[in-house]
Design a protein around this motif. Sequence first.
Motif, PDB file in Angstrom:
ATOM      1  N   GLU A 103       0.828  -1.206   0.000  1.00 41.05           N
ATOM      2  CA  GLU A 103       0.000   0.000   0.000  1.00 41.05           C
ATOM      3  C   GLU A 103       0.863   1.257   0.000  1.00 41.05           C
ATOM      4  O   GLU A 103       0.503   2.262  -0.623  1.00 41.05           O
ATOM      5  N   LEU A 104       2.004   1.199   0.671  1.00 38.16           N
ATOM      6  CA  LEU A 104       2.934   2.330   0.601  1.00 38.16           C
ATOM      7  C   LEU A 104       3.466   2.473  -0.825  1.00 38.16           C
ATOM      8  O   LEU A 104       3.551   3.588  -1.361  1.00 38.16           O
ATOM      9  N   GLU A 105       3.792   1.350  -1.431  1.00 39.65           N
ATOM     10  CA  GLU A 105       4.302   1.414  -2.808  1.00 39.65           C
ATOM     11  C   GLU A 105       3.230   1.911  -3.787  1.00 39.65           C
ATOM     12  O   GLU A 105       3.547   2.555  -4.782  1.00 39.65           O
ATOM     13  N   ALA A 106       1.983   1.629  -3.462  1.00 38.86           N
ATOM     14  CA  ALA A 106       0.892   2.072  -4.345  1.00 38.86           C
ATOM     15  C   ALA A 106       0.623   3.571  -4.199  1.00 38.86           C
ATOM     16  O   ALA A 106      -0.133   4.146  -4.983  1.00 38.86           O
ATOM     17  N   GLY A 107       1.237   4.198  -3.196  1.00 39.78           N
ATOM     18  CA  GLY A 107       1.085   5.648  -3.086  1.00 39.78           C
ATOM     19  C   GLY A 107       0.541   6.156  -1.771  1.00 39.78           C
ATOM     20  O   GLY A 107       0.341   7.366  -1.608  1.00 39.78           O
ATOM     21  N   ALA A 108       0.307   5.249  -0.806  1.00 37.86           N
ATOM     22  CA  ALA A 108      -0.181   5.726   0.493  1.00 37.86           C
ATOM     23  C   ALA A 108       0.912   6.545   1.176  1.00 37.86           C
ATOM     24  O   ALA A 108       2.082   6.151   1.181  1.00 37.86           O
ATOM     25  N   TRP A 109       0.518   7.671   1.754  1.00 33.51           N
ATOM     26  CA  TRP A 109       1.462   8.529   2.490  1.00 33.51           C
ATOM     27  C   TRP A 109       1.857   7.842   3.798  1.00 33.51           C
ATOM     28  O   TRP A 109       3.035   7.822   4.175  1.00 33.51           O
TER      29      TRP A 109
ATOM     30  N   ILE B 235       6.358  -6.132  12.632  1.00 35.36           N
ATOM     31  CA  ILE B 235       6.111  -5.110  11.603  1.00 35.36           C
ATOM     32  C   ILE B 235       7.263  -4.107  11.558  1.00 35.36           C
ATOM     33  O   ILE B 235       7.766  -3.748  10.493  1.00 35.36           O
ATOM     34  N   LEU B 236       7.734  -3.711  12.747  1.00 37.13           N
ATOM     35  CA  LEU B 236       8.765  -2.668  12.804  1.00 37.13           C
ATOM     36  C   LEU B 236      10.128  -3.144  12.302  1.00 37.13           C
ATOM     37  O   LEU B 236      11.000  -2.320  12.013  1.00 37.13           O
ATOM     38  N   THR B 237      10.316  -4.453  12.201  1.00 36.57           N
ATOM     39  CA  THR B 237      11.580  -4.918  11.593  1.00 36.57           C
ATOM     40  C   THR B 237      11.576  -4.691  10.079  1.00 36.57           C
ATOM     41  O   THR B 237      12.629  -4.709   9.453  1.00 36.57           O
ATOM     42  N   GLU B 238      10.389  -4.492   9.504  1.00 36.54           N
ATOM     43  CA  GLU B 238      10.305  -4.430   8.042  1.00 36.54           C
ATOM     44  C   GLU B 238       9.799  -3.095   7.503  1.00 36.54           C
ATOM     45  O   GLU B 238      10.100  -2.725   6.374  1.00 36.54           O
ATOM     46  N   ILE B 239       8.982  -2.394   8.296  1.00 34.71           N
ATOM     47  CA  ILE B 239       8.393  -1.140   7.806  1.00 34.71           C
ATOM     48  C   ILE B 239       8.890  -0.013   8.710  1.00 34.71           C
ATOM     49  O   ILE B 239       8.866  -0.128   9.932  1.00 34.71           O
ATOM     50  N   SER B 240       9.331   1.064   8.107  1.00 39.09           N
ATOM     51  CA  SER B 240       9.860   2.180   8.888  1.00 39.09           C
ATOM     52  C   SER B 240       8.757   2.797   9.764  1.00 39.09           C
ATOM     53  O   SER B 240       7.640   3.024   9.299  1.00 39.09           O
TER      54      SER B 240
ATOM     55  N   GLU C 245       8.271   5.670  10.666  1.00 40.64           N
ATOM     56  CA  GLU C 245       7.741   6.944  10.168  1.00 40.64           C
ATOM     57  C   GLU C 245       6.525   6.762   9.278  1.00 40.64           C
ATOM     58  O   GLU C 245       5.730   7.675   9.105  1.00 40.64           O
ATOM     59  N   ASN C 246       6.438   5.567   8.678  1.00 39.32           N
ATOM     60  CA  ASN C 246       5.379   5.338   7.696  1.00 39.32           C
ATOM     61  C   ASN C 246       4.094   4.779   8.297  1.00 39.32           C
ATOM     62  O   ASN C 246       3.140   4.537   7.575  1.00 39.32           O
ATOM     63  N   ILE C 247       4.107   4.539   9.590  1.00 36.09           N
ATOM     64  CA  ILE C 247       2.958   3.897  10.232  1.00 36.09           C
ATOM     65  C   ILE C 247       2.322   4.823  11.270  1.00 36.09           C
ATOM     66  O   ILE C 247       3.029   5.477  12.029  1.00 36.09           O
ATOM     67  N   ILE C 248       1.016   4.872  11.282  1.00 37.33           N
ATOM     68  CA  ILE C 248       0.280   5.494  12.389  1.00 37.33           C
ATOM     69  C   ILE C 248      -0.448   4.369  13.129  1.00 37.33           C
ATOM     70  O   ILE C 248      -1.249   3.636  12.539  1.00 37.33           O
ATOM     71  N   TRP C 249      -0.137   4.222  14.391  1.00 38.69           N
ATOM     72  CA  TRP C 249      -0.726   3.163  15.207  1.00 38.69           C
ATOM     73  C   TRP C 249      -1.971   3.699  15.916  1.00 38.69           C
ATOM     74  O   TRP C 249      -1.864   4.614  16.728  1.00 38.69           O
ATOM     75  N   GLU C 250      -3.129   3.139  15.605  1.00 37.43           N
ATOM     76  CA  GLU C 250      -4.321   3.528  16.368  1.00 37.43           C
ATOM     77  C   GLU C 250      -4.161   3.009  17.792  1.00 37.43           C
ATOM     78  O   GLU C 250      -3.929   1.812  18.003  1.00 37.43           O
ATOM     79  N   ALA C 251      -4.263   3.897  18.760  1.00 36.54           N
ATOM     80  CA  ALA C 251      -3.981   3.528  20.145  1.00 36.54           C
ATOM     81  C   ALA C 251      -4.825   4.391  21.072  1.00 36.54           C
ATOM     82  O   ALA C 251      -4.328   5.261  21.782  1.00 36.54           O
ATOM     83  N   PRO C 252      -6.151   4.165  21.084  1.00 35.54           N
ATOM     84  CA  PRO C 252      -7.027   5.045  21.865  1.00 35.54           C
ATOM     85  C   PRO C 252      -6.893   4.904  23.372  1.00 35.54           C
ATOM     86  O   PRO C 252      -7.206   5.851  24.089  1.00 35.54           O
ATOM     87  N   GLN C 253      -6.429   3.758  23.863  1.00 37.52           N
ATOM     88  CA  GLN C 253      -6.364   3.572  25.323  1.00 37.52           C
ATOM     89  C   GLN C 253      -5.013   4.035  25.859  1.00 37.52           C
ATOM     90  O   GLN C 253      -3.980   3.857  25.223  1.00 37.52           O
ATOM     91  N   LYS C 254      -5.031   4.578  27.064  1.00 40.48           N
ATOM     92  CA  LYS C 254      -3.792   5.087  27.665  1.00 40.48           C
ATOM     93  C   LYS C 254      -2.704   4.025  27.718  1.00 40.48           C
ATOM     94  O   LYS C 254      -1.540   4.291  27.374  1.00 40.48           O
TER      95      LYS C 254
END
Lengths: 253, 253, 253
Positions: free
Chosen positions: A157-163, A192-197, A199-208
């Motif tokens: 999805e990053l390669e397809a153009g996702a920011w 995931i973090l061993t393979e994807i930078s 900076e390119n990921i936003i982690w949904e994390a609503p709980q404290k």
Amino acid sequence: MNYNLSQIPERFEKPRQKGLTMVMDKGLSLRQVDDFLEVAGEYTDLVKLGWATSYVTPNLKEKLAIYKSAGIPVYFGGTLFEAFYIRGQVDEYRRVLDQYGMEYAEISDGSVEMNSDVKCEYIRQLSQQVTVLSEVGSKDEAKIIPPYKWIKLMRMELEAGAWKVIGEAREGGNVGLFRSSGEVRQGLVEEILTEISEENIIWEAPQKSQQVWFVKLVGANVNVGNIAPNEVISLETIRLGLRGDTFDHFLTQ
Amino acid sequence: MNYNLSQIPERFEKPRQKGLTMVMDKGLSLRQVDDFLEVAGEYTDLVKLGWATSYVTPNLKEKLAIYKSAGIPVYFGGTLFEAFYIRGQVDEYRRVLDQYGMEYAEISDGSVEMNSDVKCEYIRQLSQQVTVLSEVGSKDEAKIIPPYKWIKLMRMELEAGAWKVIGEAREGGNVGLFRSSGEVRQGLVEEILTEISEENIIWEAPQKSQQVWFVKLVGANVNVGNIAPNEVISLETIRLGLRGDTFDHFLTQ
Amino acid sequence: MNYNLSQIPERFEKPRQKGLTMVMDKGLSLRQVDDFLEVAGEYTDLVKLGWATSYVTPNLKEKLAIYKSAGIPVYFGGTLFEAFYIRGQVDEYRRVLDQYGMEYAEISDGSVEMNSDVKCEYIRQLSQQVTVLSEVGSKDEAKIIPPYKWIKLMRMELEAGAWKVIGEAREGGNVGLFRSSGEVRQGLVEEILTEISEENIIWEAPQKSQQVWFVKLVGANVNVGNIAPNEVISLETIRLGLRGDTFDHFLTQ
């Protein structure tokens, strides 16, 4: 900041490429948006109008204008894209984006079955119109995606153009990246973090507890999302080691 | 609505007799009432001033005037009636209703022991003064009422003059219709619906999972109550199949 | 009050020495402070700016001025003291208190190791500058302090000059006085109350079930803290026997 403390981790200034806070607006009034921005505007990088709440929210244009004048990008939740998709109305979705002057959009498949090639094709098309965030992960808690597939999808999805790619958690923080108890699927995130930078990921994390876990793993400048408007100040103190949960984490002496 | 989507279930216009949303105001400021109405006024049919919060809330007359000018009926929570009843002050309660110009009232026995004939007599009397909602179910989680008795009580109270009967759940959604975990007592609800028309019942359902369950069982136009002011938009999307939880429910093709 | 009910327990008028409600502001906007005070100002005795939120909150001086003009004392959460302490910047902390015109301060050791003599020395010093609240209990849920030690510490800190001692619970209400489930450590509280006067203690009790427990044990005029701004009205009804949970508690006939 209001006074001086040593040993506080550095936060980047806006516009940030790292250390993003994405906030979920699930139906604030115009005045509530003003209140939120007064307190947390400086710490907020992106606002999502949760799922398809924009369909029923009054004063949508006025709300978008307030965020725009504050310089904060807004996008409609991915469920809205899916609602148009499942009805065969994607072309109309693109017109809606134009009609409301949207500069960002989210593409997700949390509630629909969509072949990854099809999804990437939508990312490719839409990224010519707006900045695209794409979301990986299902809203169905019974549907467990193995780590290698999260990685493969994020990369495609990053390669397809996702920011950025977003790791799904819902408003509640109890699916996708998390177990139904809200506990982080730690092995998944670390793999995931061993393979994807980061900076390119936003982690949904609503709980404290989830925010704390990500700040401890990735650092003060981790990208997190689905933050409630009145929790942005709390998150900022967690990032800075100024709440009990991360109090020791950034002390260097 | 802000844009067009096909296959969206029809919602009735206000004033609705079906598909009601009853919202609990447990101490909003006047400006917070304005904010709530800006966003959710169109989707809100009734407002309850939770339990006896009206006793201590400042600016009560001004608050009632705002709701009145928005055309939204307001009533005091049933616990207030019970507080007057247990003190032998029901006549004074009736004067309070007049003094504040109330057009609706709730009669309940969630915290007191009251013979059903006595309760029906109060419903009969009060329904000559105001529109009466009567509530069935105890606030005591140890007190389990069997389905046949829920049905009998609801029928008696409707016959005595109640406009609607309310199924008890409290603000938390963890008694009455629900187990202490918040899980719906499904058999109970289904059995009630074989005998009492859905139009005559308002189901207290403060938790999202409860709202989803009722929308799936009864439909987009189910009557639900004890909705938090900032959850009305979410509820409306659940009703319309525009949140993940009911995303597939209304798709016809 | 808005109407008359018999058998309502007496509440003291402000400024109260007993029956205090301490509210946690964890990042309200200026207008949200106004809204909170409109509804709950009369029932609020103290406001804590939660942990170190004051570091990142915009318009801090303006916020303090609003509370001041409403006659409600404000203090920075104890974690802020600890953040200065652990960095060897306590002198700077004292200057910050002056700079912002603070008249109250909290001294705690919930996130740091601090010898009780050292803590008492800080209480002694700071109580010459401001009114000191000192907090007992750890934010670490694995760190269980036995009752005799709670009592010893509370006594020492009151003797050192603390105006009140606070029983730790965090914003969530799941450490210190409470088990991780939120359940009260009943034996602990009862043992403390055999030795320390209830007037001298503020019990952090953010959850409704906790507030109910304390009102039932100590009475309508128990001192409680870490109350969310929009829960003060609810708490007041619990104090007065006007919510289901304490409905029978104050009835005398």
